[in-house]
Design an enzyme around this catalytic site. Structure first.
Site, mmCIF file in Angstrom:
data_model
loop_
_atom_site.group_PDB
_atom_site.id
_atom_site.type_symbol
_atom_site.label_atom_id
_atom_site.label_comp_id
_atom_site.label_asym_id
_atom_site.label_seq_id
_atom_site.Cartn_x
_atom_site.Cartn_y
_atom_site.Cartn_z
ATOM 1 N N SER A 138 11.492 9.683 7.905
ATOM 2 C CA SER A 138 10.360 10.593 8.121
ATOM 3 C C SER A 138 10.876 11.925 8.636
ATOM 4 O O SER A 138 11.874 11.974 9.376
ATOM 5 C CB SER A 138 9.416 9.986 9.166
ATOM 6 O OG SER A 138 8.505 10.961 9.631
ATOM 7 N N TYR A 191 8.860 6.021 17.202
ATOM 8 C CA TYR A 191 8.861 6.135 15.738
ATOM 9 C C TYR A 191 9.921 7.137 15.281
ATOM 10 O O TYR A 191 10.725 6.863 14.383
ATOM 11 C CB TYR A 191 7.471 6.561 15.274
ATOM 12 C CG TYR A 191 7.315 6.829 13.803
ATOM 13 C CD1 TYR A 191 7.124 5.791 12.900
ATOM 14 C CD2 TYR A 191 7.332 8.136 13.303
ATOM 15 C CE1 TYR A 191 6.960 6.039 11.535
ATOM 16 C CE2 TYR A 191 7.167 8.396 11.950
ATOM 17 C CZ TYR A 191 6.976 7.345 11.068
ATOM 18 O OH TYR A 191 6.817 7.600 9.730
ATOM 19 N N LYS A 195 13.339 6.426 13.079
ATOM 20 C CA LYS A 195 13.512 7.139 11.810
ATOM 21 C C LYS A 195 14.823 7.947 11.841
ATOM 22 O O LYS A 195 15.506 8.056 10.824
ATOM 23 C CB LYS A 195 12.300 8.032 11.526
ATOM 24 C CG LYS A 195 11.012 7.253 11.218
ATOM 25 C CD LYS A 195 11.176 6.356 9.997
ATOM 26 C CE LYS A 195 9.880 5.746 9.511
ATOM 27 N NZ LYS A 195 10.070 4.797 8.389
ATOM 28 N N SER A 234 0.840 -1.207 0.000
ATOM 29 C CA SER A 234 0.000 0.000 0.000
ATOM 30 C C SER A 234 0.867 1.246 0.000
ATOM 31 O O SER A 234 2.096 1.172 0.108
ATOM 32 C CB SER A 234 -0.948 0.011 1.211
ATOM 33 O OG SER A 234 -0.270 0.419 2.377
ATOM 34 N N THR A 254 -1.848 8.291 2.327
ATOM 35 C CA THR A 254 -1.694 6.854 2.140
ATOM 36 C C THR A 254 -2.755 6.117 2.963
ATOM 37 O O THR A 254 -3.274 6.661 3.943
ATOM 38 C CB THR A 254 -0.297 6.390 2.587
ATOM 39 O OG1 THR A 254 -0.144 6.679 3.982
ATOM 40 C CG2 THR A 254 0.802 7.076 1.793
HETATM 41 N N1 LIG Z 1 2.615 8.821 4.391
HETATM 42 C C1 LIG Z 1 3.352 9.724 5.015
HETATM 43 O O1 LIG Z 1 2.973 10.896 5.116
HETATM 44 C C2 LIG Z 1 4.704 9.339 5.576
HETATM 45 C C3 LIG Z 1 5.462 10.356 6.173
HETATM 46 C C4 LIG Z 1 6.717 10.040 6.664
HETATM 47 C C5 LIG Z 1 7.209 8.750 6.547
HETATM 48 N N2 LIG Z 1 6.436 7.783 5.983
HETATM 49 C C6 LIG Z 1 7.009 6.435 5.898
HETATM 50 O O2 LIG Z 1 6.719 5.884 4.629
HETATM 51 C C7 LIG Z 1 6.691 4.459 4.728
HETATM 52 C C8 LIG Z 1 5.432 3.961 4.055
HETATM 53 O O3 LIG Z 1 4.308 4.417 4.803
HETATM 54 P P1 LIG Z 1 2.880 4.727 4.141
HETATM 55 O O4 LIG Z 1 2.509 6.099 4.529
HETATM 56 O O5 LIG Z 1 2.871 4.321 2.723
HETATM 57 O O6 LIG Z 1 1.960 3.770 5.046
HETATM 58 P P2 LIG Z 1 1.078 2.488 4.688
HETATM 59 O O7 LIG Z 1 0.104 2.819 3.615
HETATM 60 O O8 LIG Z 1 0.562 2.021 5.997
HETATM 61 O O9 LIG Z 1 2.148 1.455 4.131
HETATM 62 C C9 LIG Z 1 3.040 0.824 4.995
HETATM 63 C C10 LIG Z 1 3.463 -0.473 4.373
HETATM 64 O O10 LIG Z 1 4.379 -1.117 5.260
HETATM 65 C C11 LIG Z 1 3.905 -2.434 5.462
HETATM 66 N N3 LIG Z 1 4.358 -2.967 6.728
HETATM 67 C C12 LIG Z 1 4.184 -2.472 7.973
HETATM 68 N N4 LIG Z 1 4.746 -3.266 8.876
HETATM 69 C C13 LIG Z 1 5.276 -4.308 8.194
HETATM 70 C C14 LIG Z 1 5.973 -5.471 8.560
HETATM 71 N N5 LIG Z 1 6.228 -5.757 9.850
HETATM 72 N N6 LIG Z 1 6.396 -6.317 7.598
HETATM 73 C C15 LIG Z 1 6.124 -6.063 6.299
HETATM 74 N N7 LIG Z 1 5.455 -4.987 5.880
HETATM 75 C C16 LIG Z 1 5.035 -4.122 6.833
HETATM 76 C C17 LIG Z 1 2.408 -2.343 5.350
HETATM 77 O O11 LIG Z 1 1.854 -3.617 5.138
HETATM 78 P P3 LIG Z 1 0.285 -3.907 5.349
HETATM 79 O O12 LIG Z 1 -0.391 -3.522 4.060
HETATM 80 O O13 LIG Z 1 0.261 -5.390 5.595
HETATM 81 O O14 LIG Z 1 -0.167 -3.103 6.528
HETATM 82 C C18 LIG Z 1 2.289 -1.417 4.160
HETATM 83 O O15 LIG Z 1 2.502 -2.114 2.966
HETATM 84 C C19 LIG Z 1 6.776 4.128 6.202
HETATM 85 O O16 LIG Z 1 8.092 3.744 6.526
HETATM 86 C C20 LIG Z 1 6.408 5.442 6.875
HETATM 87 O O17 LIG Z 1 7.000 5.546 8.151
HETATM 88 C C21 LIG Z 1 5.191 8.056 5.493
#
Ligand SMILES: NC(=O)c1ccc[n+]([C@@H]2O[C@H](COP(=O)([O-])OP(=O)(O)OC[C@H]3O[C@@H](n4cnc5c(N)ncnc54)[C@H](OP(=O)(O)O)[C@@H]3O)[C@@H](O)[C@H]2O)c1
Length: 321
Positions: A182, A208, A212, A61, A241
């Site tokens: 992040s 978190y 990071k 995702s 997301t």
């Molecule tokens: N979106 C933002 O604004 C933002 C900002 C700063 C940093 N980030 C970073 O960007 C990255 C992606 O986040 P996102 O926003 O795209 O969130 P997301 O939509 O929740 O995607 C996170 C992904 O990581 C997977 N995941 C979580 N724990 C896992 C595990 N133990 N083993 C394997 N897969 C795992 C989830 O799998 P499932 O589908 O099974 O849950 C999902 O595919 C993260 O590292 C997050 O900290 C995001």
């Protein structure tokens, strides 16, 4: 854990307070990305990745899926490392429709035995890009089957072990490793005295931010050790997301209009993984295709002993048993 906005309100406040640059909230929004994107050189990502193998964790995702789609769309074979078989297969089919080839490996990246099996299951002679994207913000302390605290396991120990296991194939490709960190990391300094929150009351937001922060330092440590591989850390800004929408409904409602699309959030990940010519120096921190400072707040500078301690802790956690 029920969805809660409390920690995210505190996180948002900490980020704005941490970012002592005028306009940081704007810069991390979709508006900031779109303004900067006007200066992006489209030719840098007009690349043919046929023959390249790219590994993306958390590809089911959000940013991971957007990254996998973008790499496959340029002809790469993309290995999607996902923890849930059904969500992973849905993502694999979606990525395969973008072009290239898409292969699913089911793995919880916090479980080190599963990481070992996943590395063996990646049937590729070379790894051109490894994207450590999987991440979460648990609100309660939990431990993995290895007994590791989950933030530490998912963001640090698992990625560290996967990097080690793929090193020969990364070297063979003169590949690139990208840690998706992040902006939240700006609010914390590197701490290794209690990496797994055994001695303090657990604080999910701080945990978190600390992992990071540690990912940024780990990027620097790896870069110093592996000159033939490019290591990059980046922060995506605030992106819309599924993870944000599900876990932070209030934050999501309040900021939705200003959040980046997943593709916009993933843009710098894809650029670091695939752009030609390759982005600049190894071991640095990036945002919107530009180098970003690693420290904004006083009191967050790294202690050299902590930097060495991070490596030691990860080597200990990921040693063969
Ligand atoms: N979106 C933002 O604004 C933002 C900002 C700063 C940093 N980030 C970073 O960007 C990255 C992606 O986040 P996102 O926003 O795209 O969130 P997301 O939509 O929740 O995607 C996170 C992904 O990581 C997977 N995941 C979580 N724990 C896992 C595990 N133990 N083993 C394997 N897969 C795992 C989830 O799998 P499932 O589908 O099974 O849950 C999902 O595919 C993260 O590292 C997050 O900290 C995001």
């Amino acid at each position: 854990m029920p969805a809660t906005d409390g920690p995210w309100i505190r996180a948002g406040g900490a980020l704005v307070a941490a970012a002592r640059m005028p306009g940081v909230a704007w810069a991390w929004s979709a508006l900031g990305h779109r303004r900067r994107a006007r200066r992006f050189a489209a030719a840098e990502l007009a690349v043919d990745l046929a023959g390249a193998h790219c590994v993306v964790t958390g590809a089911s995702s959000g940013l991971g899926l957007a990254t996998a789609r973008a790499l496959a769309g340029r002809g790469a074979t993309v290995w999607l490392l996902c923890r849930d078989a059904a969500r992973g297969e849905a993502a694999r089919a979606e990525v395969a429709a973008c072009g290239g080839d898409a292969r699913l490996v089911v793995v919880d990246v916090g479980e080190l035995g599963q990481i070992r099996r996943a590395a063996a299951a990646i049937d590729a002679p070379r790894v051109d890009a490894l994207v450590h994207n999987a991440g979460a913000l648990p609100h309660a302390r939990a431990v993995t089957g290895d007994g590791h605290e989950v933030d530490f396991a998912v963001h640090l120990a698992g990625p560290h072990l996967l990097t080690k296991l793929l090193l020969p194939r990364l070297r063979a490709a003169r590949g690139r490793v990208v840690f998706v960190s992040s902006g939240g990391m700006y609010s914390e300094r590197l701490r290794v005295d209690d990496l797994q929150w055994r001695a303090r009351p657990y604080d999910g937001v701080a945990a978190y931010a600390q992992v990071k922060r540690a990912q940024v330092v780990l990027t620097e440590l790896w870069a110093a050790r592996e000159p033939t591989i490019a290591f990059h850390a980046m922060h995506p800004g605030w992106a819309d997301t599924p993870g944000v929408a599900a876990a932070l409904p209030g934050f999501y409602r309040a900021t939705r209009r200003f959040l980046r699309t997943p593709a916009e959030g993933a843009d710098t990940i894809v650029w670091l993984a695939a752009a030609q010519p390759p982005p600049g120096p190894s071991g640095r921190f990036w945002h919107d295709r530009a180098l970003a400072p690693t420290h904004l707040l006083p009191g967050t500078a790294d202690d050299p002993a902590d930097r060495a301690g991070l490596w030691t802790a990860l080597e200990r956690a990921t040693a063969d048993r």
